[in-house]
Design an enzyme around this catalytic site. Structure first.
Site, PDB file in Angstrom:
ATOM      1  N   ALA A  62       0.859  -1.181   0.000  1.00 19.26           N
ATOM      2  CA  ALA A  62       0.000   0.000   0.000  1.00 19.26           C
ATOM      3  C   ALA A  62       0.897   1.232   0.000  1.00 19.26           C
ATOM      4  O   ALA A  62       2.068   1.159   0.361  1.00 19.26           O
ATOM      5  CB  ALA A  62      -0.866  -0.026   1.247  1.00 19.26           C
ATOM      6  N   GLY A 101       0.538  -5.228   0.691  1.00 18.41           N
ATOM      7  CA  GLY A 101      -0.581  -5.274  -0.241  1.00 18.41           C
ATOM      8  C   GLY A 101      -0.189  -5.845  -1.600  1.00 18.41           C
ATOM      9  O   GLY A 101      -1.027  -6.427  -2.298  1.00 18.41           O
TER      10      GLY A 101
HETATM   11  C1  3H9 Z   1       0.465  -2.489   3.285  1.00 22.86           C
HETATM   12  O1  3H9 Z   1       0.746  -2.906   2.208  1.00 22.86           O
HETATM   13  C2  3H9 Z   1      -0.890  -2.670   3.910  1.00 22.86           C
HETATM   14  C3  3H9 Z   1      -1.717  -3.735   3.269  1.00 22.86           C
HETATM   15  O2  3H9 Z   1      -1.660  -4.917   4.026  1.00 22.86           O
HETATM   16  C4  3H9 Z   1      -3.180  -3.486   3.168  1.00 22.86           C
HETATM   17  C5  3H9 Z   1      -3.750  -2.188   3.037  1.00 22.86           C
HETATM   18  C6  3H9 Z   1      -5.246  -2.187   3.029  1.00 22.86           C
HETATM   19  N1  3H9 Z   1       4.600   3.569   0.202  1.00 22.86           N
HETATM   20  O3  3H9 Z   1      13.244   1.940   0.616  1.00 22.86           O
HETATM   21  P1  3H9 Z   1      13.689   2.687  -0.601  1.00 22.86           P
HETATM   22  C7  3H9 Z   1       9.349   5.020  -1.086  1.00 22.86           C
HETATM   23  S1  3H9 Z   1       1.593  -1.598   4.211  1.00 22.86           S
HETATM   24  C8  3H9 Z   1       5.064   4.793  -0.079  1.00 22.86           C
HETATM   25  O4  3H9 Z   1      14.689   3.744  -0.426  1.00 22.86           O
HETATM   26  P2  3H9 Z   1      14.877   0.296  -1.691  1.00 22.86           P
HETATM   27  C9  3H9 Z   1      10.427   5.363  -0.070  1.00 22.86           C
HETATM   28  O5  3H9 Z   1       9.943   6.228   0.918  1.00 22.86           O
HETATM   29  C10 3H9 Z   1       3.012  -1.471   3.167  1.00 22.86           C
HETATM   30  N2  3H9 Z   1       6.361   5.038  -0.389  1.00 22.86           N
HETATM   31  O6  3H9 Z   1      14.140   1.707  -1.783  1.00 22.86           O
HETATM   32  C11 3H9 Z   1      11.470   5.986  -0.967  1.00 22.86           C
HETATM   33  O7  3H9 Z   1      11.062   7.323  -1.234  1.00 22.86           O
HETATM   34  P3  3H9 Z   1      12.151   8.475  -1.420  1.00 22.86           P
HETATM   35  C12 3H9 Z   1       3.788  -2.735   3.155  1.00 22.86           C
HETATM   36  C13 3H9 Z   1       7.190   3.995  -0.383  1.00 22.86           C
HETATM   37  O8  3H9 Z   1      15.126  -0.112  -3.068  1.00 22.86           O
HETATM   38  C14 3H9 Z   1      11.357   5.191  -2.267  1.00 22.86           C
HETATM   39  O9  3H9 Z   1      10.058   4.611  -2.228  1.00 22.86           O
HETATM   40  N3  3H9 Z   1       5.007  -2.559   2.389  1.00 22.86           N
HETATM   41  C15 3H9 Z   1       6.766   2.706  -0.089  1.00 22.86           C
HETATM   42  O10 3H9 Z   1      15.981   0.364  -0.702  1.00 22.86           O
HETATM   43  C16 3H9 Z   1      12.386   4.103  -2.399  1.00 22.86           C
HETATM   44  O11 3H9 Z   1      12.359   3.293  -1.239  1.00 22.86           O
HETATM   45  C17 3H9 Z   1       6.154  -2.150   2.929  1.00 22.86           C
HETATM   46  O12 3H9 Z   1       6.242  -1.918   4.112  1.00 22.86           O
HETATM   47  C18 3H9 Z   1       5.404   2.499   0.218  1.00 22.86           C
HETATM   48  N4  3H9 Z   1       4.916   1.286   0.485  1.00 22.86           N
HETATM   49  O13 3H9 Z   1      13.802  -0.685  -1.037  1.00 22.86           O
HETATM   50  C19 3H9 Z   1       7.318  -2.054   2.001  1.00 22.86           C
HETATM   51  N5  3H9 Z   1       7.832   1.868  -0.160  1.00 22.86           N
HETATM   52  O14 3H9 Z   1      12.997   8.041  -2.563  1.00 22.86           O
HETATM   53  C20 3H9 Z   1       8.064  -0.791   2.237  1.00 22.86           C
HETATM   54  C21 3H9 Z   1       8.876   2.626  -0.518  1.00 22.86           C
HETATM   55  O15 3H9 Z   1      11.346   9.704  -1.620  1.00 22.86           O
HETATM   56  N6  3H9 Z   1       9.142  -0.589   1.316  1.00 22.86           N
HETATM   57  N7  3H9 Z   1       8.502   3.902  -0.643  1.00 22.86           N
HETATM   58  O16 3H9 Z   1      12.904   8.480  -0.102  1.00 22.86           O
HETATM   59  C22 3H9 Z   1      10.337  -1.225   1.390  1.00 22.86           C
HETATM   60  O17 3H9 Z   1      10.536  -2.111   2.201  1.00 22.86           O
HETATM   61  C23 3H9 Z   1      11.419  -0.787   0.454  1.00 22.86           C
HETATM   62  O18 3H9 Z   1      11.090   0.496   0.011  1.00 22.86           O
HETATM   63  C24 3H9 Z   1      11.634  -1.698  -0.786  1.00 22.86           C
HETATM   64  C25 3H9 Z   1      12.647  -1.000  -1.729  1.00 22.86           C
HETATM   65  C26 3H9 Z   1      12.210  -3.039  -0.310  1.00 22.86           C
HETATM   66  C27 3H9 Z   1      10.368  -1.918  -1.527  1.00 22.86           C
END
Ligand code: 3H9
Length: 699
Positions: A62, A101
């Site tokens: 999400a 999500g």
């Molecule tokens: C969910 O899904 C709830 C559901 O169950 C149901 C809902 C009803 N949203 O980490 P990075 C941004 S809860 C918004 O540096 P990497 C991040 O801030 C969600 N923004 O890259 C950054 O922005 P900026 C469950 C997001 O390659 C840029 O993307 N999911 C999100 O080192 C790059 O990120 C998670 O918790 C997001 N979801 O790692 C996953 N994710 O460049 C969270 C990232 O402006 N994300 N951004 O600073 C991660 O774990 C890592 O970002 C990922 C990439 C492994 C994907």
């Protein structure tokens, strides 16, 4: 181009999500998915559908920024329900990471294929949430509770191979990915494979339903270290519903539990931490054009506890490292300790024996400085004595390559002065690890006045590579973490003199959510360490000095602020210490009084916050969030309280300012008077967050 496109490859529809950087499921994406899947469902010429993503990853979840706003329809569960009920095969083609999500959507598809190296998982727990769109119901049905519950409770993703073994994905596809996934869909059609709706699978749940004790056993085993957190219990409850109530009813309950957590203080704090951690990676002066230097070999000077731990960090990340000591005897001891640490991890099941051998093979010991000639980075971890450090850096300057990065692990000395002992201060900076260095995630990267941007970028990049969370700080005594810790320590000792006992103070801070209090921490680290440091700086500590004079160095001598029974790490209050403290109070003419928990907390935390405000004002930390990340990853600040500066905003800066003014007046200590920045923000009714909010809004 829209964020979701529908393309055709003959009878196969390809739904492509393109919402950089991580294809998060913002509102437009959910709308796009609903439209694309409805269209593909209704098109009689389409026989199967492949869901795929552009860029570096499948949907990473999400959009976390939307959680601060009211939910907007269509909700993710509606999108997934639509996908799952389509009467044509739907294949999720996953590359990069399918998280939260994103993985929940994949679980709603009838088949899941992955590119090699893909990782899938449900990390919601790390944001103080539970999977809110069916993950708690579908994952247990697909792979069983034994595998699903630990994934949900740890939030850690699993790699493609493991996911395949678990049955979470159906196949790993080599070659060009989208064409391979389309081919997989064709194969499904050719073989007339039945559509597999995960919500209808029950065979993995049935055995646990018969044996409820088993469920409790799995839940208990996978929910360690969750004290104080709300989400883990909610996640266990949600998974239990998969056994107890029909799918729709469970979904309804999960949605409401998710919303409650989303609106709660804990998730708000944990979401803040998620973004603060990413913000900390952006360092003023280090632009995208600044390239880190190549690091192929490392050196570490000093094979003590710190040096050994740092060498392990490099070896664990596949970087060969040379460990330097002054003599064979201390070198042998250091190498033995490293081997023992690895063996213990193998014994505990945390590492395979052959991997231990590979890691050990990357660590070479030597007593000759010249062996550092081919190192690309050297971290010095010798005693905290300026003259010694200067000598070491002088030697390093002589033996290392001209483009080597030279780092000191000092925890408080002047990095600029150390840099001046070389002819290349631009190559010098601090890399301050936290004990145990191979475990603790924080790395304070100390930028000297002359440190070159690419040297800084290299330290940050290598920090990430060895699994740390690097935060850049400026030069000052103790940098950010230890400087604030000292503010807490002074007040903690003052309270001992006024009437509190170590267990009262530690108890209050543990209740707040820290894993241990300042006195138990002192006993663990060794009270002699601080004693030696104080002596070197001409400082005194009324009570700790006396404990040390009595040979009470903490756990290692079985006695410190507490008593330790042989072989035990459990602190027990010691009447002898209580007597020693009472005598100290009497010497100072202080009538001891009882101090309640609220006062203890205020007097421990507010001086830290005040010091944090000074640190910001001086530019030693670039953002309040950087300070919060330091305290969460280096000092055990409870993540669900968001860090000291975030916490300060929740309490209200005016209240903190007023209380500090009272404490300062009573203690007659100018250091406790509200810092000008705190004073100013409080009078403008602003919080620390307002210092960075405008920057984020501009971005
Ligand atoms: C969910 O899904 C709830 C559901 O169950 C149901 C809902 C009803 N949203 O980490 P990075 C941004 S809860 C918004 O540096 P990497 C991040 O801030 C969600 N923004 O890259 C950054 O922005 P900026 C469950 C997001 O390659 C840029 O993307 N999911 C999100 O080192 C790059 O990120 C998670 O918790 C997001 N979801 O790692 C996953 N994710 O460049 C969270 C990232 O402006 N994300 N951004 O600073 C991660 O774990 C890592 O970002 C990922 C990439 C492994 C994907």
């Amino acid at each position: 181009m829209s964020v979701v496109e529908l393309c055709r490859e003959d009878e196969i529809a390809v739904v492509l999500v393109d919402n950089p950087p991580v294809n998060a499921l913002k509102h437009e994406v959910r709308v796009g998915l609903l439209n694309a899947f409805s269209q593909a469902r209704d098109d009689p010429e389409i026989a199967a559908i492949v869901l795929t993503c552009a860029g570096r990853t499948f949907i990473a979840g999400a959009d976390i920024t939307e959680f601060d706003k009211p939910p907007k329809s269509p909700h993710l569960s509606e999108v997934i329900a639509l996908i799952e009920t389509i009467q044509k095969p739907v294949v999720a083609a996953i590359h990069g990471t399918a998280l939260g999500g994103g993985f929940e959507i994949a679980l709603g598809c009838h088949f899941r294929v992955a590119a090699p190296g893909t990782r899938v998982g449900l990390p919601e727990i790390k944001l103080g949430l539970i999977p809110g769109a069916g993950g708690t119901q579908r994952l247990p049905r697909l792979i069983g509770i034994e595998k699903a519950l630990p994934m949900i409770l740890s939030g850690n993703p699993v790699g493609a191979k493991e996911a395949l073994q678990y049955g979470a994905i159906d196949s790993i596809l080599d070659g060009e990915f989208t064409p391979a996934a389309v081919e997989f869909a064709r194969k499904v059609l050719r073989e007339k494979r039945p559509l597999r709706r995960v919500r209808d699978i029950d065979e993995k749940l049935a055995p646990i339903r018969e044996d409820p004790a088993k469920f409790e056993e799995i839940a208990a085993a996978s929910s360690k270290r969750t004290r104080g957190l709300h989400a883990p219990a909610a996640a266990i409850e949600a998974v239990r519903w998969s056994l107890e109530v029909p799918f729709e009813e469970a979904e309804r309950r999960v949605r409401s539990a998710f919303q409650e957590l989303r609106q709660g203080e804990q998730s708000k704090a944990q979401r803040y931490v998620f973004f603060a951690e990413r913000e900390a990676a952006k360092v003023p002066g280090v632009t995208a054009g600044v390239r880190p230097r190549e690091i192929a070999r490392a050196g570490v000077i000093g094979a003590g506890t710190m040096g050994g731990g740092i060498a392990m960090c490099f070896a664990n990340a596949g970087i060969p490292v040379t460990l330097i000591e002054t003599g064979e005897e201390p070198l042998g001891r250091g190498l033995d300790t490293i081997a023992k640490n690895y063996r213990n991890t193998v014994k505990r099941g945390g590492l395979a024996a052959d991997e231990m051998e590979r890691r050990l093979g990357r660590i070479a010991g030597s007593t000759e400085f010249e062996r550092l000639a081919d190192a690309d980075i050297v971290v010095e971890a010798v005693f905290e004595e300026m003259e010694l450090k200067k000598r070491v850096f002088g030697d390093l300057d002589r033996v290392t390559k001209p483009d080597a990065v030279l780092a000191t692990n000092t925890s408080y000395l002047d990095v600029d002065a150390i840099g001046q002992s070389t002819k290349r201060p631009q190559a010098v900076l601090g890399m301050h690890f936290f004990s145990p260095a191979n475990v603790m995630r924080l790395l304070e990267v100390v930028r000297g006045k002359e440190t070159a941007p690419d040297v800084l970028a290299t330290a940050i990049a290598v920090g990430r590579r060895i699994g740390k969370v690097p935060v850049v700080v400026g030069v000052c005594h103790g940098f950010v973490g230890n400087r604030m810790l000292r503010a807490r320590g002074i007040e903690a000792e003052r309270m001992l003199l006024e009437g509190a006992l170590p267990q009262d103070i530690d108890g209050a801070i543990v209740e707040f959510g820290f894993p241990m209090g300042p006195f138990a921490m002192g006993d663990l680290a060794g009270l002699d360490v601080g004693w030696r440091m104080r002596k070197a700086q001409g400082l005194k500590s009324e009570i700790a000095d006396r404990l040390c004079e009595a040979g009470r160095f903490g756990q290692k001598t079985g006695k410190g602020f507490y008593l330790y029974e042989a072989g035990s790490r459990t602190p027990r209050p010691d009447p002898e210490v209580e007597k020693l403290i009472a005598e100290a109070s009497a010497r100072h003419g202080i009538a001891r009084r009882s101090i309640d928990r609220r006062e203890i907390l205020e007097r421990l935390l507010y001086p830290m916050i005040n010091e944090g405000a000074r640190i910001l004002e001086e530019g030693v930390a670039a953002r309040p969030g950087d300070i919060d990340i330091i305290w969460i990853y280096g000092y055990g600040w409870p993540v669900w309280r968001g860090g000291p500066m975030f916490y300060a905003d929740q309490v209200g800066l005016a209240a903190i300012r007023d209380r500090l003014a009272e404490i300062a007046a009573r203690a007659k200590d100018a250091r406790l008077e509200p810092a000008p920045l705190l004073e100013r923000l409080a009078s403008e009714r602003r919080g620390f967050a307002s210092l960075t909010e405008p920057a984020r809004a501009r971005a």
